[in-house]
Structure formats: structure tokens, C-alpha cells
Design a protein around this motif. Structure first.
Motif, PDB file in Angstrom:
ATOM      1  N   ARG A  11      -7.114   1.244   4.238  1.00  0.00           N
ATOM      2  CA  ARG A  11      -7.061   0.000   3.459  1.00  0.00           C
ATOM      3  C   ARG A  11      -6.841  -1.220   4.353  1.00  0.00           C
ATOM      4  N   GLN A  48     -10.048  -2.136   6.036  1.00  0.00           N
ATOM      5  CA  GLN A  48     -10.984  -2.781   5.106  1.00  0.00           C
ATOM      6  C   GLN A  48     -10.583  -4.221   4.808  1.00  0.00           C
ATOM      7  N   GLU A  49      -9.283  -4.441   4.630  1.00  0.00           N
ATOM      8  CA  GLU A  49      -8.811  -5.755   4.191  1.00  0.00           C
ATOM      9  C   GLU A  49      -8.589  -6.751   5.327  1.00  0.00           C
ATOM     10  N   ILE A  87       0.839  -1.201   0.000  1.00  0.00           N
ATOM     11  CA  ILE A  87       0.000   0.000   0.000  1.00  0.00           C
ATOM     12  C   ILE A  87       0.873   1.251   0.000  1.00  0.00           C
ATOM     13  N   SER A 120      -3.037   3.844   4.257  1.00  0.00           N
ATOM     14  CA  SER A 120      -2.722   2.536   4.835  1.00  0.00           C
ATOM     15  C   SER A 120      -3.689   2.185   5.964  1.00  0.00           C
TER      16      SER A 120
END
Length: 143
Positions: free
Chosen positions: A91, A94-95, A43, A88
Motif C-alpha cells: 500500500r 502504491q500511495e 494501514i 503495508s
């Protein structure tokens, strides 16, 4: 003449600027496993590319990361940091849903502070000595 691969050129400048960044997790919680750090590096590498910067080196432990970034002079380090931390954090949340409990009420992965240090080039005392030894032209009438 050998060309230093770390020297880059812009439209009106030649530069070699590196910054060492350290980001610490909120409350220094032990958040990261190897898979989180691997994804975090991907990322952050993409964010650097968006800024026309290069993530030269990345590593971290369970509660902080270190980055070495080669960046152009048009990039403000504070803006780069803001984007690196913001993207970062979003993301990774979310991941990796299991990280959410580390975000607490603030919904932030990272501490609000960071370390940024300039690196590379000659030591400061050498640069200072070089500048001091320049031959300043005499001003008219001072002979």
C-alpha cells in the motif's frame, strides 16, 4: 471486583496477550517521513482489525517502526507479522511513488526479519514462583 479493560474474552477463553513488534526497513534505509508513518499506522491498524487484534501503540523513526498489539490466542504472531509487513509494503508503494527507489530489486520495503517480544503481566520470576507454590494433590498410595 474491578474488570481489567485489557482482559478480553473469546468463545472458550479469557486472555490478555500483547506483543511488541519492531520492523526495520530493507538495508535500514531512511525511508519514512512523518506522513509515511501516519499512513503506515492507519494501514497497520486496519490489518490488526482484520485479525481481531488491536494496535494499542505505534511509533517509528525514518528506518523502523514499533508496534504494541493486543491479539487473541487464535492469531499466530508470524501470520500477523506477514500480513502487517506485506500489506503495508504494497500500500505504501502504491500511495507514495517516491518510495519506490527504496525498494530496490527485491520490491520489498521491510527487512525479512523482525523482533517480537511478549509483554505485560507479571515478571517471569513471579509467575514461576506462583506455579511452584501450587498445592499439588497427593497421589493415592504415596502417603
Amino acid at each position: 471486583m474491578s474488570i481489567d479493560e485489557n482482559v478480553r474474552t473469546g468463545r472458550h477463553c479469557i486472555f490478555r496477550m500483547h506483543v511488541h513488534l519492531v520492523f526495520v526497513t530493507k538495508y535500514r534505509h531512511k525511508v519514512f517521513a512523518d506522513r509515511h508513518l501516519t499512513r503506515c499506522e492507519e494501514i497497520m491498524r486496519a490489518v490488526c482489525e482484520d485479525f481481531e487484534a488491536e494496535l494499542v501503540e505505534f511509533n517509528g523513526e525514518n528506518n523502523h517502526v514499533h508496534l504494541l498489539v493486543h491479539f487473541p490466542p487464535k492469531v499466530a504472531v508470524s501470520k500477523l507479522v506477514n500480513s502487517l509487513k506485506g500489506v503495508s509494503s504494497r500500500r505504501l508503494r502504491q500511495e507514495f511513488p517516491e518510495l519506490v527507489h527504496h525498494y530496490w530489486r527485491a520490491q520489498r520495503l521491510w527487512s525479512g526479519s523482525y523482533f517480537a517480544g511478549s509483554v505485560g503481566g507479571a515478571p517471569l520470576n513471579i509467575v514461576k514462583q506462583y506455579i511452584e507454590q501450587q498445592n499439588q494433590p497427593l497421589r493415592p498410595g504415596l502417603r
